[in-house]
Design a protein around this motif. Structure first.
Motif, mmCIF file in Angstrom:
data_model
loop_
_atom_site.group_PDB
_atom_site.id
_atom_site.type_symbol
_atom_site.label_atom_id
_atom_site.label_comp_id
_atom_site.label_asym_id
_atom_site.label_seq_id
_atom_site.Cartn_x
_atom_site.Cartn_y
_atom_site.Cartn_z
ATOM 1 N N VAL A 82 -2.673 -1.331 -3.931
ATOM 2 C CA VAL A 82 -3.350 -0.087 -4.311
ATOM 3 C C VAL A 82 -4.382 -0.365 -5.404
ATOM 4 C CG1 VAL A 82 -1.368 1.381 -3.738
ATOM 5 C CG2 VAL A 82 -1.596 0.474 -6.055
ATOM 6 N N CYS A 92 4.990 0.781 4.398
ATOM 7 C CA CYS A 92 3.744 0.743 3.610
ATOM 8 C C CYS A 92 3.710 -0.490 2.729
ATOM 9 C CB CYS A 92 3.610 1.971 2.736
ATOM 10 S SG CYS A 92 3.755 3.530 3.591
ATOM 11 N N GLU A 93 4.805 -0.764 2.067
ATOM 12 C CA GLU A 93 4.819 -1.892 1.136
ATOM 13 C C GLU A 93 5.571 -3.092 1.705
ATOM 14 O OE1 GLU A 93 3.212 -2.194 -1.904
ATOM 15 O OE2 GLU A 93 2.199 -0.346 -1.392
ATOM 16 N N MET A 149 6.325 3.019 -2.688
ATOM 17 C CA MET A 149 5.123 3.127 -3.518
ATOM 18 C C MET A 149 3.848 3.278 -2.692
ATOM 19 S SD MET A 149 5.390 0.642 -6.779
ATOM 20 C CE MET A 149 6.722 0.739 -7.968
ATOM 21 N N GLY A 150 3.961 3.204 -1.370
ATOM 22 C CA GLY A 150 2.757 3.244 -0.529
ATOM 23 C C GLY A 150 2.330 4.655 -0.192
ATOM 24 N N PRO A 151 1.411 4.774 0.772
ATOM 25 C CA PRO A 151 0.841 6.080 1.110
ATOM 26 C C PRO A 151 1.873 7.138 1.489
ATOM 27 C CG PRO A 151 -0.331 4.331 2.249
ATOM 28 C CD PRO A 151 0.801 3.688 1.514
ATOM 29 N N LYS A 175 2.123 7.892 8.861
ATOM 30 C CA LYS A 175 3.281 7.062 9.210
ATOM 31 C C LYS A 175 4.248 7.810 10.118
ATOM 32 C CE LYS A 175 1.891 3.958 6.358
ATOM 33 N NZ LYS A 175 1.839 2.522 6.522
ATOM 34 N N ARG A 223 -4.801 -1.398 6.014
ATOM 35 C CA ARG A 223 -4.650 -1.005 4.611
ATOM 36 C C ARG A 223 -4.389 -2.232 3.740
ATOM 37 N NH1 ARG A 223 0.351 0.198 1.589
ATOM 38 N NH2 ARG A 223 -0.422 0.739 -0.476
#
Ligand SMILES: Cc1cc2nc3c(=O)[nH]c(=O)nc-3n(C[C@H](O)[C@H](O)[C@H](O)COP(=O)(O)OP(=O)(O)OC[C@H]3O[C@@H](n4cnc5c(N)ncnc54)[C@H](O)[C@@H]3O)c2cc1C
Ligand code: SF4
Ligand code: SF4
Ligand code: SF4
Lengths: 539, 408
Positions: free
Chosen positions: A261, A433-434, A464-466, B16, B45
């Protein structure tokens, strides 16, 4: 009355300052216990920008801070490589910013010895495609990006490896006093409410924005300005290096890349209460307007959350400066015997994340003087185990993205995590995400501690991601129950906590996609999983 | 060296939610695939302006586009997976076989020059065994037939003078393997008083995208855009008989190149049946079809669904008196362009295809109608039912209808 402990030094506060002090004490062979009211890094130490200053930002206005920062920058890159990414940083002049500042800044950097090298604009734009195409001058400096989560954890773990003790989720509720002398502290277990006493020769107050509260417990007047700053997190890392605006330091002029990020900030508003972590939409909008000058597409990029933290700025006497930016950010080490006639208590505050080691060194020098210990400081030389796990995970069959993360991350846990990955199921990525696997989550759950998703997040980046944990929180919670790491009640409690915490940080940035993400999260947790809002108190 | 940084920011919108994963035919068949969400928006991303991640599982993506249509946030998932493919082939190298398969046009030209021999060679097991061992094209895989009299030899009109004018994008399949589709289309247009020209053109690039040859694919894209814009700017409509090519011209060129030219061209592109439907809506369609007492089933190729224009083939075919056609509602065919030609993907391809075959056989009809040549290839392999292109049926219906009129 519960348990009693004895030690030589009690350190109050598990932020970067306290952790640094604890490690320095341990390396000099002094017995010590650190007490933290929540998890390590609950305070400002994980609520900051994560910029490893090169000193360039302070070169004009605060030469001393600049020199300290530059020296510590060089030391930390060598001694804590696992928590620092040597990204380098850019100082960028945009149209309409004061031209005369550039020369002043350049000559200050030169005097101090901070290498600032001009680079062609074309090259800067190639490195940073999101940068304003109209920039006028670009300099490169040795800024870096610090992972403040791993930094506080690794420094504390190294202290523990050298014999220090750590008590988290224990709040200091009182200082034990006998005849003008602090004899120790009384602490309360945040989960059970049980109180314990720790006796010591010295107490070091490293409670960050809370240092004043600690002093108040023994009736010492202690003025601290808590200067609250807001930070916003973009859903992806769009810059390779730190991007600073080349002007007199002001609001919203730094972009720091942090793992996957980009963190953008900040602001400064004085607040009374150290527990004030409030977030304000207008403040955020003001920031974005400023930030646009460096990164024009800022409004098109998705924000995933915001957070705030307070800089504890020490002042000998109170003034009316409300911006807080003009108070020295230098460190303040106070011997209360000299200042207030109270023995056995030192306070260390102010400073910066970047200078935590130096603050600790000075504090422990003073401790040694008081205790008659001859050992000198070695923290500028001794390495903290690296996070890189070279040679591991090559044979494990898993997503390359997750593997790449582990290789940069697993550190001293690598052996344990690799063994568990080989067992099969645990290589399934539960936070997409992470890219966090169950193996990592499992390694982050303490042997006989509580199952707490926030603690796991700080140790693994889970959530901690989107999507901010929309999917991974309940996956982690169910895996924990299945694997006997938590009971169903504990898992529910942890989920509730985690969702509340994530939602708070998302709320203020919730427009567009993030607003939908909040709704999706609510739908999953409140509708599908039948959780009620506000069912549990937020810890 | 391909510039591994590309600007495509729809990944930021991903919630997601997994809708794409649930609808991906490959994810439904095997755990060995990372799935659209991970290999699309998630990887982008992690990589945008950062380190590059090479995930070899991307080879399993067929670029069928089902992920795109299922995404509620309009993330350009398959554009992102196409880039992941390009990155993979850039970093891990492309197999010789994939270069061959990606170059449908080159193979087409070469093969049809020796058409009878190629067809024989492709049909003969010993030769195919050698091909499997050396280049990894499975021996059991049926190959489309290459025609000596390919369409380029048959048709080369360059200007039209009718009111409506069509610039025909033929595509490799109709050019080299099924010239009958192309000639049928030209006839269908003639029956509607529209002259068809065939501008200079290159393969649309879809097989290149699918095999990670992005750079070559985009070269072709730019070539086609420039050639066809010369025509659209003179009032021609661009009509296409291959659904993959149509999708490329309408959508993929725009998402990859993001240029004004690509957008301009896209606004003039029609699928052939869609074009007939436009004529119908404007009252210009010649509906003099001879009645046909036939029962057919329709199979919609993924790249037709991805265009989001409904079901134009059925809309038109249903105008033929007595003609009965039913949608199979089947999912992906599993051939997916060149995907099913690869030995390591053969099983996945066949598993996906077998589901289709079952649905096809469940619908009682004399033959199957579909637009995509690659789907036809899979249907030829998995069912014993004939497969026809809508243009072939329409051309016959017009021809017989004409004779009936003449006899009156
Ligand atoms: C917005 C912002 C941005 C910043 N950016 C940067 C930057 O980019 N680079 C940089 O170098 N510095 C930065 N700083 C400064 C830096 O973050 C702080 O100087 C540093 O983190 C202070 O650490 P600390 O350990 O003193 O305080 P804290 O981290 O706040 O630690 C104090 C700890 O004490 C605990 N505590 C309090 N009361 C009690 C009690 N009664 N019992 C037990 N425990 C207690 C708290 O829970 C807390 O964990 C920034 C600061 C802010 C506010
Ligand atoms: S293009 Fe098709 S195969 Fe590829 S990810 Fe999307 S749905 Fe799956
Ligand atoms: S369907 Fe769209 S939003 Fe949902 S996971 Fe896939 S890409 Fe993301
Ligand atoms: S997609 Fe169309 S142009 Fe491209 S290879 Fe197939 S038939 Fe040819």
């Amino acid at each position: 009355m519960g348990e009693r402990f004895e030690t030589e030094v009690v350190v109050i506060g598990g932020g970067m300052t306290g952790a640094g002090v604890l490690r320095d004490l341990a390396l000099r062979g002094i017995k010590a216990i650190l007490v933290e009211q929540r998890d390590l890094g609950h305070g400002t130490s994980t609520r900051n920008h994560g910029l490893l200053h090169s000193g360039a930002r302070y070169a004009v206005r605060d030469e001393e801070a600049a020199i300290e920062s530059y020296h510590e920058n060089l030391i930390l890159k060598k001694t804590v490589p696992g928590s620092i990414e040597q990204t380098g940083g850019l100082f960028v002049k945009v149209p309409k910013d004061d031209d005369s500042y550039v020369q002043k800044w350049l000559s200050s950097c030169k005097n101090i010895g901070i290498p600032a090298v001009e680079i062609p604009i074309e090259q800067a734009l190639k490195q940073e495609p999101y940068l304003n195409k109209k920039v006028q001058t670009v300099y490169q400096v040795p800024d870096g990006s610090v992972d403040c989560f791993t930094l506080v954890l690794d420094v504390t773990a190294d202290a523990a490896a050298h014999g220090a003790k750590v008590l988290t989720y224990h709040e200091v509720v009182d200082l034990l006093i006998e005849e003008n002398r602090v004899m120790g502290v009384r602490v309360r277990d945040a989960f059970t409410g049980e109180e314990k006493e720790i006796f010591s020769k010295l107490v070091v107050n490293a409670a960050g924005p809370w240092v004043g509260k600690i002093a108040e417990q023994v009736g010492i007047p202690f003025h601290i300005i808590n200067n609250k700053g807001m930070l916003a997190v973009f859903s992806h890392r769009f810059n390779k290096q730190v991007i600073n605006r080349l002007r007199l330091p002001g609001d919203a002029d730094i972009f720091v890349p942090a793992h996957d990020v980009t963190i953008f900030g900040t602001t400064g508003i004085n607040v009374e209460d150290p527990n004030d972590f409030s977030l304000n939409r207008e403040e955020l909008e003001g920031m974005l307007e400023e930030g646009k000058k460096l990164i024009p597409s800022i409004h098109d990029m998705r924000l995933i959350r915001a957070y705030s933290g307070s800089r504890p700025l020490y002042q000998e006497s109170s003034t009316n400066d409300s911006s807080g930016r003009n108070v020295s950010r230098g460190m303040a080490l106070i011997d209360h015997q000299k200042r207030d006639g109270l023995d056995g208590l030192l306070t260390i505050t102010g400073g910066k994340l970047t200078t935590f080691r130096l603050m600790a060194e000075k504090t422990v020098d003073l401790v040694c003087g008081k205790l008659g210990v001859k050992q000198t400081c070695t923290t500028h030389l001794e390495m903290i185990p690296n996070r890189k796990a070279k040679g591991f995970f090559n044979e494990v069959d898993m997503a390359p993205a997750a593997k790449q993360k582990l290789i940069h991350w697993a550190g001293t846990n690598a052996t344990k995590i690799e063994a568990s990955l080989r067992e099969g199921h645990s290589s399934v990525v539960i936070c997409e995400c992470e890219q966090v696997t169950w193996a990592e989550v499992e390694a982050a759950i303490p042997e006989n501690g509580r199952f707490h998703l926030g603690d796991i997040r700080r140790r693994t980046r889970l959530g901690m991601g989107p999507c901010q944990g929309t999917f991974c929180h309940h996956r982690a919670a169910s895996c924990a129950v299945e694997n006997g790491k938590a009971t169903i009640e504990e898992a529910n409690w942890a989920l509730q906590q985690a969702i509340l915490e994530r939602k708070k940080g998302m709320g203020v940035v919730a427009t567009g996609e993030t607003a939908k993400q909040v709704q999706l999260m609510a739908a999953i947790y409140q509708v599908s999983l039948g959780m009620k809002e506000g069912e549990y108190e937020h810890v | 060296m391909l510039d591994l940084f590309f600007h495509e920011d729809t990944f930021e919108k991903c919630l997601k939610c997994n809708a794409c994963v649930v609808n991906c035919p490959v994810s439904n068949e095997t755990f060995d695939f990372g799935g659209p969400k991970h290999l699309g928006p998630e990887l982008k991303r992690l990589m945008d302006n950062q380190q590059v991640i090479d995930d070899k599982r991307i080879e399993l993506c067929t670029l069928c586009g089902n992920c795109d249509i299922s995404c509620p946030e309009n993330v350009h998932v398959s554009t992102l997976t196409a880039y992941a493919k390009a990155i993979h082939s850039e970093l891990s190298g492309t197999k010789f076989r994939d270069v061959v398969l990606s170059n449908a046009e080159f193979v087409g030209k070469l093969a049809s020059a020796f058409a009878p021999i190629t067809n024989l060679a492709m049909g003969m097991r010993p030769v195919r065994k050698v091909m499997e061992a050396t280049v990894g094209i499975p021996a059991d895989r049926l190959f489309p037939k290459y025609r000596f009299n390919h369409f380029n030899r048959l048709y080369n009109k360059k200007t039209a003078s009718t009111k409506r004018k069509v610039a025909y994008y033929v595509g490799c399949y109709a050019t080299y393997n099924a010239p009958n589709v192309a000639t049928s289309f030209v006839k269908v247009m003639e029956y509607n008083g529209i002259e068809v020209v065939k501008p200079e053109q290159k393969c649309c690039g879809v097989p290149m995208f699918a095999n990670g040859q992005l750079k070559q694919g985009l070269k072709n894209a730019n070539f086609n855009i420039q050639r066809f814009l010369e025509y659209t700017r003179q009032g021609y409509d661009v009509v296409v008989t291959c659904t993959s090519c149509t999708l490329a011209l309408k959508k993929e060129y725009v998402s990859f190149l993001q240029t004004e030219d690509a957008k301009e061209l896209a606004s003039h592109v029609y699928d052939a049946d869609e074009y007939l439907r436009v004529l119908m809506e404007n009252g210009e369609l010649n509906t003099n079809f001879a009645p046909r007492e036939e029962k057919a089933r329709y199979y919609a190729p993924c790249h037709m669904k991805a265009q989001g224009i409904g079901n134009p083939a059925m809309d038109i075919l249903e105008l033929i008196p007595g003609y009965e056609i039913q949608d199979t509602g089947a999912g992906c065919c599993g051939q997916c362009g060149t995907f099913g030609f690869k030995v390591e993907k053969y099983d996945v391809s066949m598993n996906i295809g077998n589901k289709l075959a079952k649905t096809v056989n469940d619908v009682n009809a004399e033959y199957t109608v579909t637009e995509c040549g690659m789907c036809k290839n899979q249907l030829d392999q998995l069912t014993d039912q004939p497969v026809k292109h809508p243009m072939e049926i329409l051309a016959e219906a017009y021809l017989v209808g004409d004779k009936v009129l003449a006899n009156k």
